[in-house]
Design a protein around this motif. Structure first.
Motif, PDB file in Angstrom:
ATOM      1  N   PRO A 112       8.062   6.768  50.810  1.00 28.48           N
ATOM      2  CA  PRO A 112       7.789   7.681  51.933  1.00 28.48           C
ATOM      3  C   PRO A 112       6.317   7.706  52.336  1.00 28.48           C
ATOM      4  CG  PRO A 112       7.970   8.925  49.899  1.00 28.48           C
ATOM      5  CD  PRO A 112       8.271   7.501  49.554  1.00 28.48           C
ATOM      6  N   SER A 113       6.087   7.733  53.627  1.00 28.10           N
ATOM      7  CA  SER A 113       4.736   7.932  54.142  1.00 28.10           C
ATOM      8  C   SER A 113       4.567   9.423  54.416  1.00 28.10           C
ATOM      9  CB  SER A 113       4.548   7.139  55.438  1.00 28.10           C
ATOM     10  OG  SER A 113       5.417   7.639  56.448  1.00 28.10           O
ATOM     11  N   VAL A 117       7.521  12.060  55.363  1.00 23.81           N
ATOM     12  CA  VAL A 117       7.773  13.265  54.585  1.00 23.81           C
ATOM     13  C   VAL A 117       7.788  14.493  55.489  1.00 23.81           C
ATOM     14  CG1 VAL A 117       6.828  14.819  52.832  1.00 23.81           C
ATOM     15  CG2 VAL A 117       6.915  12.361  52.409  1.00 23.81           C
ATOM     16  N   GLN A 118       6.827  14.572  56.393  1.00 23.90           N
ATOM     17  CA  GLN A 118       6.758  15.703  57.327  1.00 23.90           C
ATOM     18  C   GLN A 118       8.005  15.755  58.202  1.00 23.90           C
ATOM     19  OE1 GLN A 118       3.047  14.878  59.337  1.00 23.90           O
ATOM     20  NE2 GLN A 118       1.838  16.100  57.903  1.00 23.90           N
ATOM     21  N   ARG A 122      10.929  18.720  58.071  1.00 21.04           N
ATOM     22  CA  ARG A 122      11.225  19.472  59.291  1.00 21.04           C
ATOM     23  C   ARG A 122      12.713  19.392  59.634  1.00 21.04           C
ATOM     24  NH1 ARG A 122       8.699  16.516  62.474  1.00 21.04           N
ATOM     25  NH2 ARG A 122      10.429  15.494  63.538  1.00 21.04           N
ATOM     26  N   GLU A 123      13.275  18.198  59.536  1.00 23.26           N
ATOM     27  CA  GLU A 123      14.691  18.023  59.856  1.00 23.26           C
ATOM     28  C   GLU A 123      15.578  18.770  58.869  1.00 23.26           C
ATOM     29  OE1 GLU A 123      14.357  13.608  61.978  1.00 23.26           O
ATOM     30  OE2 GLU A 123      15.068  13.787  59.914  1.00 23.26           O
ATOM     31  N   TYR A 124      15.188  18.777  57.609  1.00 25.50           N
ATOM     32  CA  TYR A 124      15.964  19.497  56.600  1.00 25.50           C
ATOM     33  C   TYR A 124      15.956  20.996  56.868  1.00 25.50           C
ATOM     34  CZ  TYR A 124      17.412  21.369  52.076  1.00 25.50           C
ATOM     35  OH  TYR A 124      18.050  22.064  51.077  1.00 25.50           O
ATOM     36  N   ILE A 193      24.081  20.312  66.118  1.00 23.05           N
ATOM     37  CA  ILE A 193      23.084  19.246  65.978  1.00 23.05           C
ATOM     38  C   ILE A 193      23.619  18.014  66.688  1.00 23.05           C
ATOM     39  CG2 ILE A 193      21.925  17.656  64.385  1.00 23.05           C
ATOM     40  CD1 ILE A 193      21.925  19.839  62.281  1.00 23.05           C
ATOM     41  N   ALA A 194      22.771  17.387  67.515  1.00 22.94           N
ATOM     42  CA  ALA A 194      23.089  16.124  68.171  1.00 22.94           C
ATOM     43  C   ALA A 194      21.763  15.404  68.400  1.00 22.94           C
ATOM     44  CB  ALA A 194      23.825  16.356  69.488  1.00 22.94           C
ATOM     45  N   GLN A 195      21.285  14.724  67.369  1.00 21.29           N
ATOM     46  CA  GLN A 195      19.969  14.101  67.447  1.00 21.29           C
ATOM     47  C   GLN A 195      19.841  12.984  66.423  1.00 21.29           C
ATOM     48  OE1 GLN A 195      17.910  17.824  65.872  1.00 21.29           O
ATOM     49  NE2 GLN A 195      16.630  16.261  64.899  1.00 21.29           N
ATOM     50  N   ASN A 196      18.784  12.184  66.593  1.00 25.06           N
ATOM     51  CA  ASN A 196      18.492  11.145  65.622  1.00 25.06           C
ATOM     52  C   ASN A 196      17.624  11.725  64.520  1.00 25.06           C
ATOM     53  OD1 ASN A 196      16.451   8.882  64.612  1.00 25.06           O
ATOM     54  ND2 ASN A 196      18.362   7.892  65.224  1.00 25.06           N
ATOM     55  N   ARG A 197      18.049  11.538  63.251  1.00 23.47           N
ATOM     56  CA  ARG A 197      17.304  12.023  62.100  1.00 23.47           C
ATOM     57  C   ARG A 197      17.029  10.855  61.156  1.00 23.47           C
ATOM     58  NH1 ARG A 197      20.543  17.084  59.885  1.00 23.47           N
ATOM     59  NH2 ARG A 197      22.322  15.708  60.150  1.00 23.47           N
ATOM     60  N   PHE A 198      15.981  10.996  60.349  1.00 24.60           N
ATOM     61  CA  PHE A 198      15.533   9.865  59.536  1.00 24.60           C
ATOM     62  C   PHE A 198      16.632   9.356  58.608  1.00 24.60           C
ATOM     63  CE2 PHE A 198      13.793   8.271  55.512  1.00 24.60           C
ATOM     64  CZ  PHE A 198      13.184   7.116  55.984  1.00 24.60           C
TER      65      PHE A 198
END
Length: 275
Positions: A112-113, A117-118, A122-124, A193-198
Protein backbone atom coordinates in the motif's frame (compact mmCIF):
# COMPACT_ATOMS: atom_id res chain seq x y z
CA UNK A 1 -40.97 -12.92 34.24
CA UNK A 2 -42.24 -13.71 30.73
CA UNK A 3 -45.89 -13.48 29.66
CA UNK A 4 -47.38 -16.94 29.15
CA UNK A 5 -49.11 -16.10 25.87
CA UNK A 6 -45.82 -15.17 24.20
CA UNK A 7 -44.33 -17.76 21.84
CA UNK A 8 -40.60 -17.63 21.24
CA UNK A 9 -38.81 -19.43 18.41
CA UNK A 10 -35.02 -19.56 18.20
CA UNK A 11 -34.17 -21.30 14.96
CA UNK A 12 -30.86 -23.17 15.14
CA UNK A 13 -29.55 -21.92 18.46
CA UNK A 14 -26.22 -23.55 17.57
CA UNK A 15 -24.56 -21.51 14.87
CA UNK A 16 -21.16 -21.05 13.25
CA UNK A 17 -19.19 -17.85 13.50
CA UNK A 18 -20.08 -15.47 10.62
CA UNK A 19 -23.60 -16.88 10.32
CA UNK A 20 -26.96 -15.29 11.18
CA UNK A 21 -29.35 -16.50 13.87
CA UNK A 22 -33.10 -15.80 13.66
CA UNK A 23 -35.23 -15.15 16.73
CA UNK A 24 -39.01 -14.96 16.28
CA UNK A 25 -41.48 -13.63 18.82
CA UNK A 26 -45.22 -14.19 18.48
CA UNK A 27 -47.22 -11.78 20.60
CA UNK A 28 -50.25 -9.47 20.67
CA UNK A 29 -50.23 -5.90 21.99
CA UNK A 30 -46.61 -5.70 23.12
CA UNK A 31 -44.30 -2.71 22.89
CA UNK A 32 -40.56 -2.18 22.48
CA UNK A 33 -39.42 -5.79 22.05
CA UNK A 34 -35.64 -5.86 22.30
CA UNK A 35 -32.77 -8.24 22.84
CA UNK A 36 -29.21 -8.05 24.12
CA UNK A 37 -26.50 -10.58 23.36
CA UNK A 38 -24.24 -10.47 26.40
CA UNK A 39 -20.50 -10.22 25.78
CA UNK A 40 -17.61 -7.92 26.70
CA UNK A 41 -19.39 -5.41 24.48
CA UNK A 42 -23.13 -6.22 24.60
CA UNK A 43 -24.90 -6.33 21.24
CA UNK A 44 -28.33 -4.68 21.34
CA UNK A 45 -31.11 -5.14 18.79
CA UNK A 46 -34.70 -4.05 18.38
CA UNK A 47 -37.17 -6.64 17.12
CA UNK A 48 -38.83 -5.78 13.81
CA UNK A 49 -42.39 -6.55 12.78
CA UNK A 50 -42.51 -9.54 10.47
CA UNK A 51 -44.61 -8.30 7.57
CA UNK A 52 -45.13 -11.89 6.38
CA UNK A 53 -46.78 -13.07 9.62
CA UNK A 54 -49.52 -11.55 11.76
CA UNK A 55 -48.61 -10.71 15.36
CA UNK A 56 -44.99 -11.74 14.90
CA UNK A 57 -41.69 -9.92 15.50
CA UNK A 58 -38.24 -11.07 14.53
CA UNK A 59 -34.60 -10.25 15.17
CA UNK A 60 -31.58 -11.17 13.06
CA UNK A 61 -28.51 -11.82 15.19
CA UNK A 62 -25.39 -11.65 13.02
CA UNK A 63 -22.36 -13.37 14.50
CA UNK A 64 -18.98 -11.86 13.71
CA UNK A 65 -16.35 -14.00 11.99
CA UNK A 66 -14.10 -13.24 14.96
CA UNK A 67 -16.66 -14.08 17.67
CA UNK A 68 -15.22 -16.49 20.23
CA UNK A 69 -16.88 -19.95 20.11
CA UNK A 70 -18.90 -20.47 23.29
CA UNK A 71 -22.45 -20.23 24.67
CA UNK A 72 -23.78 -16.67 24.87
CA UNK A 73 -26.74 -15.46 26.90
CA UNK A 74 -29.42 -13.54 25.02
CA UNK A 75 -31.83 -11.40 27.05
CA UNK A 76 -35.26 -10.65 25.51
CA UNK A 77 -37.47 -7.90 26.90
CA UNK A 78 -40.71 -6.12 26.03
CA UNK A 79 -43.59 -4.18 27.58
CA UNK A 80 -47.15 -5.44 27.90
CA UNK A 81 -49.89 -3.61 29.82
CA UNK A 82 -47.24 -1.21 31.17
CA UNK A 83 -45.29 -4.10 32.65
CA UNK A 84 -41.83 -5.13 31.51
CA UNK A 85 -41.09 -8.78 30.89
CA UNK A 86 -37.75 -10.58 30.48
CA UNK A 87 -36.50 -13.95 29.32
CA UNK A 88 -33.01 -15.32 28.75
CA UNK A 89 -31.96 -18.00 26.27
CA UNK A 90 -28.64 -19.42 25.07
CA UNK A 91 -26.97 -19.04 21.69
CA UNK A 92 -24.20 -21.55 21.07
CA UNK A 93 -21.52 -20.24 18.68
CA UNK A 94 -19.18 -22.88 17.24
CA UNK A 95 -16.05 -22.65 15.10
CA UNK A 96 -16.95 -22.61 11.40
CA UNK A 97 -13.65 -24.36 10.54
CA UNK A 98 -13.27 -22.37 7.35
CA UNK A 99 -10.62 -23.42 4.81
CA UNK A 100 -7.51 -21.49 3.75
CA UNK A 101 -6.27 -20.45 0.33
CA UNK A 102 -3.11 -18.76 -0.95
CA UNK A 103 -3.30 -15.84 -3.37
CA UNK A 104 -0.27 -14.37 -5.12
CA UNK A 105 -0.53 -10.79 -6.35
CA UNK A 106 2.05 -8.37 -7.71
CA UNK A 107 3.92 -6.32 -5.12
CA UNK A 108 2.67 -3.10 -6.71
CA UNK A 109 -0.90 -4.17 -5.91
CA UNK A 110 -0.16 -5.68 -2.54
CA UNK A 111 2.12 -2.99 -1.09
CA UNK A 112 0.00 0.00 0.00
CA UNK A 113 1.02 3.56 -0.74
CA UNK A 114 0.03 6.47 1.49
CA UNK A 115 -2.52 7.60 -1.08
CA UNK A 116 -3.95 4.10 -1.32
CA UNK A 117 -4.24 3.77 2.45
CA UNK A 118 -6.09 7.09 2.66
CA UNK A 119 -8.47 6.00 -0.09
CA UNK A 120 -9.27 2.59 1.40
CA UNK A 121 -9.79 4.07 4.88
CA UNK A 122 -12.19 6.66 3.47
CA UNK A 123 -14.10 4.06 1.46
CA UNK A 124 -14.33 1.74 4.45
CA UNK A 125 -15.70 4.48 6.72
CA UNK A 126 -18.24 5.57 4.11
CA UNK A 127 -19.45 2.00 3.69
CA UNK A 128 -19.62 1.24 7.41
CA UNK A 129 -21.67 4.39 8.04
CA UNK A 130 -24.18 2.96 5.57
CA UNK A 131 -24.15 -0.61 6.91
CA UNK A 132 -24.74 0.57 10.47
CA UNK A 133 -27.86 2.45 9.38
CA UNK A 134 -30.94 0.33 10.06
CA UNK A 135 -34.20 1.29 8.37
CA UNK A 136 -37.46 0.52 10.18
CA UNK A 137 -39.09 -0.10 6.81
CA UNK A 138 -38.87 -3.49 5.11
CA UNK A 139 -38.36 -3.19 1.35
CA UNK A 140 -38.68 -6.80 0.23
CA UNK A 141 -41.89 -8.81 -0.19
CA UNK A 142 -40.58 -12.05 -1.65
CA UNK A 143 -37.82 -14.58 -1.05
CA UNK A 144 -34.22 -13.70 -1.83
CA UNK A 145 -32.53 -15.22 -4.88
CA UNK A 146 -28.91 -15.70 -5.97
CA UNK A 147 -27.58 -12.86 -8.15
CA UNK A 148 -26.32 -15.30 -10.77
CA UNK A 149 -26.78 -18.95 -11.65
CA UNK A 150 -23.18 -20.05 -11.77
CA UNK A 151 -20.54 -22.22 -10.09
CA UNK A 152 -19.14 -21.04 -6.77
CA UNK A 153 -15.39 -20.62 -7.18
CA UNK A 154 -14.51 -19.42 -3.68
CA UNK A 155 -16.67 -19.99 -0.62
CA UNK A 156 -17.36 -17.51 2.15
CA UNK A 157 -15.04 -17.49 5.17
CA UNK A 158 -11.91 -18.89 3.53
CA UNK A 159 -8.75 -17.51 5.14
CA UNK A 160 -6.93 -15.35 2.56
CA UNK A 161 -3.15 -15.72 2.53
CA UNK A 162 -1.66 -13.05 0.24
CA UNK A 163 1.95 -13.68 -0.78
CA UNK A 164 2.37 -16.16 2.10
CA UNK A 165 1.02 -13.69 4.67
CA UNK A 166 -2.40 -14.06 6.33
CA UNK A 167 -4.26 -10.81 5.75
CA UNK A 168 -7.98 -11.46 5.96
CA UNK A 169 -10.81 -13.89 5.31
CA UNK A 170 -13.02 -14.12 2.26
CA UNK A 171 -15.90 -11.83 3.14
CA UNK A 172 -18.30 -13.04 0.48
CA UNK A 173 -19.08 -15.82 -1.99
CA UNK A 174 -17.42 -15.76 -5.42
CA UNK A 175 -19.38 -16.90 -8.46
CA UNK A 176 -17.78 -17.75 -11.79
CA UNK A 177 -18.67 -14.96 -14.21
CA UNK A 178 -16.90 -13.92 -17.38
CA UNK A 179 -16.76 -10.19 -18.10
CA UNK A 180 -20.17 -8.97 -19.25
CA UNK A 181 -22.32 -11.58 -17.50
CA UNK A 182 -25.66 -10.11 -16.28
CA UNK A 183 -25.95 -9.73 -12.50
CA UNK A 184 -29.39 -9.54 -10.85
CA UNK A 185 -30.66 -7.99 -7.62
CA UNK A 186 -31.26 -10.63 -4.94
CA UNK A 187 -34.29 -8.69 -3.75
CA UNK A 188 -35.92 -5.27 -3.81
CA UNK A 189 -34.32 -2.29 -2.13
CA UNK A 190 -32.60 1.06 -2.46
CA UNK A 191 -29.11 1.46 -3.91
CA UNK A 192 -26.83 2.97 -1.26
CA UNK A 193 -23.45 2.51 -2.97
CA UNK A 194 -22.74 2.66 -6.71
CA UNK A 195 -19.10 3.60 -7.24
CA UNK A 196 -15.62 2.37 -8.02
CA UNK A 197 -13.67 1.35 -4.90
CA UNK A 198 -10.09 0.17 -4.56
CA UNK A 199 -10.70 -3.35 -3.31
CA UNK A 200 -14.22 -4.02 -4.60
CA UNK A 201 -13.96 -2.21 -7.93
CA UNK A 202 -17.28 -1.12 -9.39
CA UNK A 203 -19.67 -1.88 -6.53
CA UNK A 204 -23.40 -1.84 -6.01
CA UNK A 205 -24.83 -2.18 -2.50
CA UNK A 206 -28.59 -2.52 -1.95
CA UNK A 207 -30.37 -1.67 1.29
CA UNK A 208 -33.32 -4.06 1.70
CA UNK A 209 -34.46 -2.50 4.98
CA UNK A 210 -34.30 -3.80 8.56
CA UNK A 211 -30.48 -3.69 8.48
CA UNK A 212 -30.11 -6.12 5.56
CA UNK A 213 -27.66 -5.19 2.76
CA UNK A 214 -26.56 -7.17 -0.30
CA UNK A 215 -23.32 -6.31 -2.11
CA UNK A 216 -22.15 -6.96 -5.69
CA UNK A 217 -18.45 -6.33 -6.46
CA UNK A 218 -15.98 -6.17 -9.38
CA UNK A 219 -18.63 -5.15 -11.91
CA UNK A 220 -17.72 -3.96 -15.39
CA UNK A 221 -20.94 -1.96 -15.67
CA UNK A 222 -23.40 -0.54 -13.14
CA UNK A 223 -26.99 0.10 -14.26
CA UNK A 224 -28.16 2.03 -11.19
CA UNK A 225 -27.07 5.01 -9.11
CA UNK A 226 -27.36 5.86 -5.42
CA UNK A 227 -30.98 6.46 -4.42
CA UNK A 228 -32.50 4.28 -7.15
CA UNK A 229 -35.10 1.70 -6.15
CA UNK A 230 -34.29 -1.74 -7.55
CA UNK A 231 -36.79 -4.56 -7.89
CA UNK A 232 -35.98 -8.19 -7.19
CA UNK A 233 -34.47 -9.83 -10.27
CA UNK A 234 -33.64 -6.59 -12.09
CA UNK A 235 -30.31 -6.53 -13.93
CA UNK A 236 -28.17 -4.23 -11.80
CA UNK A 237 -25.05 -4.51 -13.94
CA UNK A 238 -22.51 -6.74 -15.64
CA UNK A 239 -19.75 -8.79 -14.05
CA UNK A 240 -16.16 -7.73 -14.52
CA UNK A 241 -12.63 -7.66 -13.14
CA UNK A 242 -12.43 -4.24 -11.53
CA UNK A 243 -10.74 -3.59 -8.18
CA UNK A 244 -8.09 -5.76 -6.53
CA UNK A 245 -8.77 -9.03 -8.26
CA UNK A 246 -6.90 -11.85 -10.01
CA UNK A 247 -9.57 -12.62 -12.58
CA UNK A 248 -13.19 -11.87 -13.54
CA UNK A 249 -15.91 -13.07 -11.19
CA UNK A 250 -18.77 -11.81 -9.02
CA UNK A 251 -18.04 -11.28 -5.34
CA UNK A 252 -21.37 -11.43 -3.51
CA UNK A 253 -21.56 -10.28 0.11
CA UNK A 254 -24.06 -9.57 2.89
CA UNK A 255 -24.13 -7.22 5.86
CA UNK A 256 -26.77 -7.61 8.56
CA UNK A 257 -27.02 -5.01 11.31
CA UNK A 258 -23.56 -3.80 10.35
CA UNK A 259 -21.81 -7.19 10.53
CA UNK A 260 -20.39 -9.20 7.63
CA UNK A 261 -22.04 -12.62 7.39
CA UNK A 262 -22.19 -15.63 5.10
CA UNK A 263 -24.52 -14.43 2.31
CA UNK A 264 -25.89 -17.83 1.27
CA UNK A 265 -26.71 -18.83 4.84
CA UNK A 266 -28.29 -15.41 5.41
CA UNK A 267 -30.55 -15.90 2.40
CA UNK A 268 -31.75 -19.25 3.77
CA UNK A 269 -32.56 -17.62 7.11
CA UNK A 270 -34.35 -14.63 5.59
CA UNK A 271 -36.44 -16.87 3.37
CA UNK A 272 -37.88 -18.66 6.41
CA UNK A 273 -39.65 -15.48 7.59
CA UNK A 274 -42.70 -16.21 5.48
CA UNK A 275 -42.91 -19.87 6.52
Amino acid sequence: MFAQEIKLYFEKNTIKNAQTALLRLQAIDIKEPKLTLLDKEPFNLNFKKNSFKKNEYYALIPISYYKKPKKYKVIISYFKSNKKYFKSIKLNVIDGKYKSETINVSKSIFKPSKKRVQRTKREYKEAMDIYRSVSDKILWKENFIYPINSKITSAFGTKRVYNNELKSYHSGTDFRAQIGTPIFASNSGIVKIAQNRFYAGNSIVIDHGHGVYSCYYHLSKMNFKVGDFVKKGQKIGLSGATGRITGPHLHYAFRINGIQVDPLQAIKVLNTLNN
